[in-house]
Scaffold this active site. Structure first.
Site, mmCIF file in Angstrom:
data_model
loop_
_atom_site.group_PDB
_atom_site.id
_atom_site.type_symbol
_atom_site.label_atom_id
_atom_site.label_comp_id
_atom_site.label_asym_id
_atom_site.label_seq_id
_atom_site.Cartn_x
_atom_site.Cartn_y
_atom_site.Cartn_z
ATOM 1 N N GLU A 234 0.848 -1.269 0.050
ATOM 2 C CA GLU A 234 -0.082 0.059 -0.058
ATOM 3 C C GLU A 234 0.977 1.371 -0.110
ATOM 4 O OE1 GLU A 234 -2.983 -0.493 -0.595
ATOM 5 O OE2 GLU A 234 -3.187 -2.592 -0.224
ATOM 6 N N LEU A 235 2.002 1.362 -0.706
ATOM 7 C CA LEU A 235 2.895 2.386 -0.926
ATOM 8 C C LEU A 235 3.295 2.999 0.773
ATOM 9 C CD1 LEU A 235 1.962 4.535 -3.760
ATOM 10 C CD2 LEU A 235 3.441 2.610 -3.810
#
Length: 404
Positions: free
Chosen positions: A146-147
């Protein structure tokens, strides 16, 4: 000439059996196999197979000038092998073109970077080995779950030998600066950073089929005009999104495949745009500045932080109890227990426990198979508790065997 860096996240979480149908102490098969098979086969039909076929066609038609990048979680690879081997074959076809890069990830799409460096490194090594096995290449660029990113996480990634990392172009971190350049990690400046242009990415991922959007309908020519406009300055255009955008979140009737079919031709015809993989993009441009990110950020929700997964007491209790088991599993050294440990780490389990409201709450509800965050918590904790009991039994049995 601007470079379009097109990246797709491929992730399908394992669904756990609902606690109403899970008999603690007796049933240790925690996965809902029928549901997992059904979901994977549906997404394969709607997204993975048609979109992979389209990308392969676009690469061939444009003689390799169209290029893109993927990160595929180890959990997704497991499901491909089990339920849809034809999907894995189609990804191997893309790999064989030399125009597609596969990035490093955490094997379980986990929050291990927030637990400890040891857990994080273990997950990344496991994933890199899986990518090497399936596609014949060792990843040199990295995209965390999710970065999720911070200066410290970036430094850990650099220590593992990665040259490039993806992160969110969050406004509260960038300030006045643009995401359309290459940046460097604040601790280890050898690590190059590509930051998602969330506005341009979300125009495709979220707004494409919104008939109330003032730019609806979005065509390839209109989109290319935005990319080449003088009001979109910079050297790189980082378009990062879930692969399931194509055919699943935005179904075929919206015209999303037609849009993607037309985009490369329109972009290349402009004479002002080119496509490159993540590593190619990072190598082409020098970092313009160091990105300072002392606090953890992600690409989720309005806050762009980690409250989507660790924002309430339920999530934090589940997270703490899960990673407290690490030492016992290390002593056990059993692949069957490691397998369960991996799918229990998947960040989606914690995402389902979120208590968000307004637009963020709507997004969470869309992806949530549970009626409430409390249902998700109870279901997960029942499985985790049963697993803890089984781990203790196995450790006792191992000790007894050693004493003999």
């Amino acid at each position: 000439m601007k470079t379009i860096c097109l990246y797709f996240q491929v992730h399908q979480p394992w669904r756990l059996k609902k606690y109403r149908f899970f008999n603690m102490g007796k049933d240790h098969n925690y996965l809902d196999d029928m549901l997992n098979r059904s979901i994977m086969q549906k997404v394969a039909r709607q997204c993975y197979l048609p979109m992979n076929a389209l990308l392969l066609k676009l690469i061939k038609e444009n003689k390799g000038r169209f290029r893109c990048s993927f990160s595929i979680t180890g959990i997704a690879l497991e499901q491909f092998r089990t339920f849809t081997p034809e999907v894995l074959d189609s990804f191997k076809e893309l790999a064989a073109t030399g125009c597609v890069e596969f990035l490093g990830e955490t094997y379980s799409h986990s929050l291990a970077a927030l637990a400890s460096k040891e857990d994080f490194v273990d997950q990344v090594k496991l994933h890199s080995a899986a990518i090497k096995k399936e596609f014949g290449t060792k990843p040199t660029a990295f995209r965390n779950t999710e970065l999720i990113y911070s200066d410290e996480i970036g430094a850990m990634v650099a220590d593992m030998g990665f040259k490039t990392m993806l992160a969110e172009g969050a406004r509260h971190v960038l300030g006045w600066k643009s995401p359309n350049y290459v940046y460097a990690n604040a601790i280890d400046q050898k690590l190059r950073l590509l930051l998602r242009n969330y506005k341009l990415s979300d125009d495709i991922a979220f707004r494409f089929s919104n008939q109330g959007w003032d730019q609806y309908p979005l065509t390839a020519d209109k989109y290319v005009s935005w990319l080449t406009d003088e009001n979109t300055p910079g050297e790189v255009l980082n378009l990062f999104m879930d692969y399931e955008t194509f055919g699943e979140h935005q179904n075929a009737n919206t015209g999303i495949f037609d849009f993607m079919r037309a985009l490369p031709k329109a972009a290349l015809a402009s004479g002002r745009l080119e496509f490159a993989t993540v590593s190619e993009t990072a190598k082409k441009y020098q970092p313009v500045a160091v990105l300072h990110c002392p606090h953890v950020m992600s690409w989720a929700d309005e806050e762009r932080d980690v409250t989507a997964w660790l924002g309430n007491e339920l999530q934090n209790e589940a997270f703490t109890k899960l990673y407290a088991m690490k030492e016992k599993l290390a002593k056990l050294k059993n692949s069957d227990y490691d397998y369960v440990w991996n799918f229990l780490q998947t960040s989606d389990h914690f995402y389902y426990m979120a208590t968000k409201w307004l637009s963020d709450g709507d997004v969470h509800s869309y992806f949530n198979p549970y009626d409430s965050s409390y249902d998700a918590f109870i279901n997960y904790m029942n499985v985790l508790s049963d697993f803890q009991i089984e781990v203790e039994k196995a450790l006792e049995a191992k000790k007894a065997k050693t004493r003999k």
